[in-house]
Scaffold this motif. Structure first.
Motif, PDB file in Angstrom:
ATOM      1  N   PRO A 172     -47.289 -22.810  35.903  1.00 49.69           N
ATOM      2  CA  PRO A 172     -48.533 -22.219  36.421  1.00 49.69           C
ATOM      3  C   PRO A 172     -48.273 -21.350  37.651  1.00 49.69           C
ATOM      4  N   SER A 173     -49.124 -20.380  37.877  1.00 46.64           N
ATOM      5  CA  SER A 173     -48.991 -19.515  39.052  1.00 46.64           C
ATOM      6  C   SER A 173     -49.015 -20.381  40.311  1.00 46.64           C
ATOM      7  N   GLY A 174     -48.162 -20.025  41.261  1.00 44.94           N
ATOM      8  CA  GLY A 174     -48.110 -20.746  42.524  1.00 44.94           C
ATOM      9  C   GLY A 174     -47.167 -21.936  42.546  1.00 44.94           C
ATOM     10  N   TRP A 175     -46.708 -22.392  41.368  1.00 43.60           N
ATOM     11  CA  TRP A 175     -45.775 -23.525  41.330  1.00 43.60           C
ATOM     12  C   TRP A 175     -44.381 -23.040  41.693  1.00 43.60           C
ATOM     13  N   TRP A 176     -43.740 -23.745  42.609  1.00 36.44           N
ATOM     14  CA  TRP A 176     -42.375 -23.417  42.998  1.00 36.44           C
ATOM     15  C   TRP A 176     -41.418 -23.882  41.907  1.00 36.44           C
ATOM     16  N   HIS A 177     -40.362 -23.126  41.672  1.00 37.22           N
ATOM     17  CA  HIS A 177     -39.390 -23.536  40.662  1.00 37.22           C
ATOM     18  C   HIS A 177     -38.006 -22.955  40.963  1.00 37.22           C
TER      19      HIS A 177
ATOM     20  N   LEU B   7     -53.546 -25.474  31.263  1.00 34.07           N
ATOM     21  CA  LEU B   7     -53.844 -24.176  31.863  1.00 34.07           C
ATOM     22  C   LEU B   7     -54.901 -24.296  32.957  1.00 34.07           C
ATOM     23  N   LYS B   8     -56.024 -24.924  32.648  1.00 30.41           N
ATOM     24  CA  LYS B   8     -57.099 -25.031  33.640  1.00 30.41           C
ATOM     25  C   LYS B   8     -56.698 -25.886  34.848  1.00 30.41           C
ATOM     26  N   PRO B   9     -56.100 -27.071  34.634  1.00 28.57           N
ATOM     27  CA  PRO B   9     -55.707 -27.873  35.806  1.00 28.57           C
ATOM     28  C   PRO B   9     -54.396 -27.418  36.451  1.00 28.57           C
TER      29      PRO B   9
ATOM     30  N   LEU C  42     -54.449 -24.692  20.937  1.00 33.87           N
ATOM     31  CA  LEU C  42     -54.908 -23.843  22.030  1.00 33.87           C
ATOM     32  C   LEU C  42     -55.884 -24.611  22.918  1.00 33.87           C
ATOM     33  N   GLU C  43     -56.754 -25.402  22.281  1.00 30.71           N
ATOM     34  CA  GLU C  43     -57.751 -26.159  23.025  1.00 30.71           C
ATOM     35  C   GLU C  43     -57.081 -27.181  23.943  1.00 30.71           C
ATOM     36  N   THR C  44     -56.063 -27.870  23.414  1.00 31.53           N
ATOM     37  CA  THR C  44     -55.351 -28.870  24.221  1.00 31.53           C
ATOM     38  C   THR C  44     -54.649 -28.233  25.398  1.00 31.53           C
ATOM     39  N   PHE C  45     -53.964 -27.125  25.146  1.00 30.80           N
ATOM     40  CA  PHE C  45     -53.244 -26.451  26.227  1.00 30.80           C
ATOM     41  C   PHE C  45     -54.213 -25.970  27.301  1.00 30.80           C
ATOM     42  N   LEU C  46     -55.339 -25.379  26.884  1.00 27.14           N
ATOM     43  CA  LEU C  46     -56.323 -24.854  27.834  1.00 27.14           C
ATOM     44  C   LEU C  46     -56.903 -25.979  28.689  1.00 27.14           C
ATOM     45  N   ARG C  47     -57.274 -27.072  28.026  1.00 29.17           N
ATOM     46  CA  ARG C  47     -57.955 -28.175  28.732  1.00 29.17           C
ATOM     47  C   ARG C  47     -57.018 -28.971  29.639  1.00 29.17           C
ATOM     48  N   ASP C  48     -55.828 -29.302  29.101  1.00 27.40           N
ATOM     49  CA  ASP C  48     -54.961 -30.260  29.797  1.00 27.40           C
ATOM     50  C   ASP C  48     -53.919 -29.622  30.715  1.00 27.40           C
TER      51      ASP C  48
ATOM     52  N   CYS D 293     -50.966 -17.223  25.812  1.00 30.24           N
ATOM     53  CA  CYS D 293     -51.172 -16.209  26.843  1.00 30.24           C
ATOM     54  C   CYS D 293     -52.535 -15.534  26.713  1.00 30.24           C
ATOM     55  N   TYR D 294     -53.105 -15.580  25.515  1.00 32.81           N
ATOM     56  CA  TYR D 294     -54.363 -14.874  25.280  1.00 32.81           C
ATOM     57  C   TYR D 294     -55.587 -15.731  25.578  1.00 32.81           C
ATOM     58  N   LEU D 295     -55.370 -16.906  26.157  1.00 34.85           N
ATOM     59  CA  LEU D 295     -56.500 -17.773  26.500  1.00 34.85           C
ATOM     60  C   LEU D 295     -57.216 -17.304  27.754  1.00 34.85           C
ATOM     61  N   THR D 296     -56.603 -16.413  28.514  1.00 34.26           N
ATOM     62  CA  THR D 296     -57.263 -15.823  29.676  1.00 34.26           C
ATOM     63  C   THR D 296     -57.661 -14.393  29.342  1.00 34.26           C
ATOM     64  N   ASP D 297     -58.624 -13.871  30.053  1.00 30.01           N
ATOM     65  CA  ASP D 297     -59.121 -12.524  29.803  1.00 30.01           C
ATOM     66  C   ASP D 297     -58.194 -11.509  30.449  1.00 30.01           C
TER      67      ASP D 297
END
Length: 395
Positions: free
Chosen positions: A374-379, A178-180, A170-176, A274-278
Motif C-alpha cells: 500500500p502507498s506509504g508503507w516502508w519496504h 486495499l481499503k484498510p 476483487l471484492e475480497t482484495f478491496l475489502r480486506d 489495479c482497476y478497483l480505484t478510479d
C-alpha cells in the motif's frame, strides 16, 4: 536487412517533416539545427552529421546544468528532433551491424533525454532491432539453477509474515486489503503471463533488444555516497553484470522499460486489482527491476499503491507500517525524505535507538507471486538470486 533499413529511412523522412517552435532555445542552436536539416537534404551528409552532433552536445550540456526538473521544454524537444536526424544521417553512411547499433544508441538517447517524437523514435528502434535479429548468434546466457540463496535477513522476535492468498476475488482484495491498506501476497494471478517462460532465457532479451540503451545503477544502494548511474546496452548489462558478478552490484531499477521497448509489454498483464480505484482511464506506471543476486532497494516508501510481481528469481521484502515512520529515521534531504537511514538488516541501535521498538512484516516473493504494497508503507527489497520483477504503481 536492406529492406528494413529502407523502411526506417522512409519513416525518418516522414517524421522529420514535423515543425516545432524553438523560440525558447538559444538562437545559435536553432540556427545550427536548421542548417543541419537543410544540409541533410543535399549530398552534405557528413557536414550535416557534424552539425547535428554539435547540437546534441550543446543540448546535453544544457540539460545537465542545474536541476533536471527545470530543463526547458523546447530544449528537450530539440534533443528528440536532433536524435531523429542523427539516426537518418548515420543510416545514410552505412547499414552494417556496427552502424545499426550506433543508430539505435542515437535513438535511445532521444527517448531517454528528449520529450517529443516518442512514437517515431520507438518505431525506428524496433525496426532496427528487427534488422539486427537477422545477424543474432545465441550466446550461453541462460540462467542456471544454482543462483538461489537462503534469506540473508535476520528476523526479529516480534515480527510477522505477510498473509498469502491464492487468487482472491476483487471484492475480497478491496475489502480486506486495499481499503484498510494492508499488504498481502497473491499467488496464481500470473500463470497466464508469457514472461514466466520467456524471461528465464536471457537470450530472449539479447536477441529482442540487446542493442538498446538502458540506465543502470552502480552500487549497493542509491542512498550511498559511492552510488552512480550509467547508460549501457541491455546486452552489456546482462553479460557483464547479470550473468557474471561485477566488482560492484549493478541494477536496472525503476526503469520504464516497457515504454521504451513495447514488445516486452506483451509478455505481462496489468493486475485486475489495479482497476478497483478510479484512475480515469490512466494505466499504472509500470517499471522494470532486473539485476543479479544481492541488489538492494533500501528501506523507503512510495506515494502510490504498488503491485510488485516476481517473474524470475526471488526477493526478500521487509515492510513497515507508516505509523513507524519516525522510528525509521528518514533522511532530511528532500530527494531522500522517503528513504530511511537505518538499515533493518544491520541496525545501528546506538545511532538509531528507537528502531528497537519497530515491528516489521516479512515476505519472500517467488516466481509467479505478486505483493501488494500500500502507498506509504516502508519496504526494503533484496534479490536472493538473479531477479526480474515488474512493479505496477497506481493511485
Amino acid at each position: 536487412m536492406n529492406i528494413i533499413v529502407d523502411e526506417v529511412l522512409q519513416h525518418l523522412e516522414s517524421s522529420l517533416s514535423a515543425k516545432f517552435d524553438y523560440s525558447d532555445v538559444h538562437k545559435s542552436l536553432d540556427f545550427l539545427f536548421q542548417k543541419s536539416l537543410n544540409d541533410s537534404q543535399t549530398e552534405n551528409s557528413k557536414v550535416a552529421l557534424s552539425s547535428v552532433e554539435a547540437v546534441l552536445e550543446k543540448v546535453w550540456e544544457s540539460l545537465h546544468t542545474g536541476s533536471w526538473a527545470d530543463a526547458p521544454d523546447g530544449t528537450r524537444k530539440l534533443y528528440s528532433h536532433a536524435s531523429l536526424l542523427k539516426a537518418k544521417l548515420l543510416l545514410k553512411t552505412g547499414n552494417d551491424e556496427r552502424m545499426l547499433k550506433k543508430t539505435i544508441k542515437a535513438i535511445d538517447m532521444g527517448l531517454l533525454m528528449g520529450n517529443a517524437f516518442r512514437n517515431e523514435l520507438t518505431v525506428t528502434a524496433s525496426l532496427l532491432c528487427k534488422a539486427l535479429q537477422q545477424t543474432f548468434s545465441e550466446v550461453p546466457v541462460k540462467l542456471g539453477d544454482d543462483r538461489e540463496s537462503n534469506n540473508s535477513c535476520t528476523l526479529h522476535r516480534n515480527d510477522d509474515h505477510v498473509s498469502t492468498l491464492h487468487q482472491p476475488s476483487l471484492e475480497t482484495f478491496l475489502r480486506d486489503f486495499l481499503k484498510p491498506k494492508i499488504p498481502v501476497k497473491i499467488t496464481g494471478n500470473m500463470e497466464h503471463w508469457p514472461a514466466l517462460n520467456k524471461w528465464k532465457d536471457l537470450n530472449y532479451f539479447v536477441k529482442l533488444a540487446g542493442a538498446r540503451l538502458v540506465p543502470v545503477e552502480i552500487g549497493s544502494s542509491y542512498a550511498d555516497a559511492d552510488w552512480s548511474q550509467k547508460l549501457i546496452t541491455l546486452e552489456e548489462f546482462i553479460n557483464i553484470h547479470v550473468v557474471q558478478e561485477g566488482e560492484k552490484p549493478a541494477y536496472l531499477a525503476q526503469h520504464q522499460l516497457f515504454n521504451q521497448i513495447p514488445e516486452l509489454k506483451d509478455d505481462i498483464k496489468i493486475p485486475d486489482y489495479c482497476y478497483l480505484t478510479d484512475m480515469d482511464g490512466v494505466e499504472p506506471d509500470i517499471n522494470a527491476w532486473l539485476g543479479p543476486k544481492g541488489t538492494v532497494s533500501p528501506t523507503h516508501y512510495d506515494p502510490k499503491n504498488n503491485f510488485l510481481a516476481q517473474v524470475v528469481g526471488s526477493k526478500n521484502i521487509i515492510l513497515y507500517d507508516p505509523k513507524w515512520s519516525e522510528y525509521l529515521y528518514p533522511y532530511d534531504d528532500k530527494f531522500l525524505k522517503n528513504t530511511a537511514q537505518v538499515d533493518p538488516v544491520k541496525p545501528d541501535l546506538c545511532k538509531f535507538p528507537n528502531f528497537s521498538q519497530v515491528k516489521a512484516a516479512h515476505c519472500t516473493l517467488n516466481e509467479g507471486e505478486m505483493l501488494f504494497i500500500p502507498s506509504g508503507w516502508w519496504h526494503r527489497v533484496e534479490s536472493l538470486s538473479v531477479s526480474f520483477s515488474v512493479s505496477f504503481w497506481w493511485m
